[in-house]
Design a protein around this motif. Sequence first.
Motif, PDB file in Angstrom:
ATOM      1  N   SER A 179      47.385  25.215  46.604  1.00 53.74           N
ATOM      2  CA  SER A 179      45.965  24.890  46.409  1.00 53.74           C
ATOM      3  C   SER A 179      45.111  26.150  46.426  1.00 53.74           C
ATOM      4  N   LEU A 180      45.614  27.194  45.758  1.00 50.63           N
ATOM      5  CA  LEU A 180      44.908  28.468  45.673  1.00 50.63           C
ATOM      6  C   LEU A 180      44.257  28.605  44.297  1.00 50.63           C
ATOM      7  N   SER A 181      42.977  28.896  44.297  1.00 55.22           N
ATOM      8  CA  SER A 181      42.297  29.156  43.030  1.00 55.22           C
ATOM      9  C   SER A 181      42.637  30.566  42.566  1.00 55.22           C
ATOM     10  N   MET A 182      42.424  30.820  41.289  1.00 58.40           N
ATOM     11  CA  MET A 182      42.690  32.157  40.769  1.00 58.40           C
ATOM     12  C   MET A 182      41.748  33.174  41.422  1.00 58.40           C
ATOM     13  N   LYS A 183      40.525  32.736  41.726  1.00 53.47           N
ATOM     14  CA  LYS A 183      39.567  33.616  42.379  1.00 53.47           C
ATOM     15  C   LYS A 183      40.048  34.012  43.764  1.00 53.47           C
ATOM     16  N   LYS A 184      40.539  33.050  44.528  1.00 51.25           N
ATOM     17  CA  LYS A 184      41.030  33.344  45.869  1.00 51.25           C
ATOM     18  C   LYS A 184      42.288  34.213  45.798  1.00 51.25           C
ATOM     19  N   PHE A 185      43.140  33.931  44.833  1.00 48.99           N
ATOM     20  CA  PHE A 185      44.357  34.726  44.640  1.00 48.99           C
ATOM     21  C   PHE A 185      43.986  36.167  44.318  1.00 48.99           C
ATOM     22  N   SER A 186      42.950  36.342  43.538  1.00 46.61           N
ATOM     23  CA  SER A 186      42.475  37.679  43.198  1.00 46.61           C
ATOM     24  C   SER A 186      41.989  38.414  44.444  1.00 46.61           C
ATOM     25  N   GLU A 187      41.275  37.710  45.302  1.00 45.75           N
ATOM     26  CA  GLU A 187      40.764  38.328  46.525  1.00 45.75           C
ATOM     27  C   GLU A 187      41.902  38.727  47.463  1.00 45.75           C
ATOM     28  N   LEU A 188      42.906  37.871  47.578  1.00 44.47           N
ATOM     29  CA  LEU A 188      44.019  38.129  48.495  1.00 44.47           C
ATOM     30  C   LEU A 188      44.903  39.279  48.028  1.00 44.47           C
ATOM     31  N   THR A 189      45.043  39.422  46.715  1.00 47.84           N
ATOM     32  CA  THR A 189      45.927  40.465  46.172  1.00 47.84           C
ATOM     33  C   THR A 189      45.175  41.744  45.790  1.00 47.84           C
ATOM     34  N   ASP A 190      43.842  41.651  45.749  1.00 52.38           N
ATOM     35  CA  ASP A 190      43.017  42.784  45.326  1.00 52.38           C
ATOM     36  C   ASP A 190      43.333  43.183  43.882  1.00 52.38           C
ATOM     37  N   ILE A 191      43.630  42.170  43.070  1.00 48.95           N
ATOM     38  CA  ILE A 191      43.847  42.360  41.632  1.00 48.95           C
ATOM     39  C   ILE A 191      42.774  41.553  40.907  1.00 48.95           C
ATOM     40  N   ASP A 192      42.098  42.155  39.945  1.00 49.84           N
ATOM     41  CA  ASP A 192      40.987  41.457  39.319  1.00 49.84           C
ATOM     42  C   ASP A 192      41.450  40.205  38.581  1.00 49.84           C
ATOM     43  N   ILE A 193      40.553  39.239  38.513  1.00 50.22           N
ATOM     44  CA  ILE A 193      40.870  37.930  37.935  1.00 50.22           C
ATOM     45  C   ILE A 193      41.331  38.053  36.487  1.00 50.22           C
ATOM     46  N   ALA A 194      40.711  38.945  35.731  1.00 45.72           N
ATOM     47  CA  ALA A 194      41.072  39.093  34.319  1.00 45.72           C
ATOM     48  C   ALA A 194      42.528  39.504  34.168  1.00 45.72           C
ATOM     49  N   THR A 195      42.981  40.414  35.030  1.00 42.81           N
ATOM     50  CA  THR A 195      44.373  40.863  34.965  1.00 42.81           C
ATOM     51  C   THR A 195      45.322  39.732  35.329  1.00 42.81           C
TER      52      THR A 195
END
Length: 229
Positions: free
Chosen positions: A36-52
């Motif tokens: 139940s992880l959004s792409m935005k939250k995944f981006s924050e956790l990995t420090d990789i931008d959403i576009a990538t």
Amino acid sequence: MLFLAPISKRKRRNMTEENTNNSIGLLLKAVLKQRSLSMKKFSELTDIDIATISRIINGKRKANPNHLQKFADCLDVPISELFAAAGYPIETNKDMQLDDMHSTINSIQEILKTSNMNIETFTINSVKQKLDSYTKYTLTKDGKGVILRNFEKKVQQVGSIGPFIDHLKDMFLKFSKMKGSPHELALIGGALLYFISPIDVIPDYLFPIGYLDDALVIKLVLDLLSKEV
């Protein structure tokens, strides 16, 4: 820090089997949905931008080793599964044997020559020097703490990547129970720290060759321990 419950091996295997091409995109989608992880939250956790992340998931960009390491750390999925799904060859390390040190060194040097990696010439002395520094660190309270806190997590991240994993587990059991002389425990601790650290002579993120030097360290320490006996 967000706590993420681990996914069972069966669920991860089913996620991978759903895609006959081992697509990293479908694997990531399945894991994110299960968590139940959004792409935005995944981006924050990995420090990789959403576009990538979006381009990787949609097959418009190949995930590099650094991306995959961050995905593994965040999602608690063995990095070997992510590399396989991303299309990286991972067979080299699984069949490595520890019987012939010279053969192991030659194999590493040959792989480095053909991998186009920007790494200095691999030598046994470079590995021994790094192992020696870790052995000394093992004698400190901080060094022991790093091993006891991080070994199991590192094994889970890596997965069953090679025959040396069983040797490492045996070493960790001895180290955690302090079974052995101070010198033996220092050697064992040095090998465990070498495995735990992502920055070795060959960085772990250069998967799968990043664990070839770890296998060599295990061989070195096993030989030294046999001489102690």
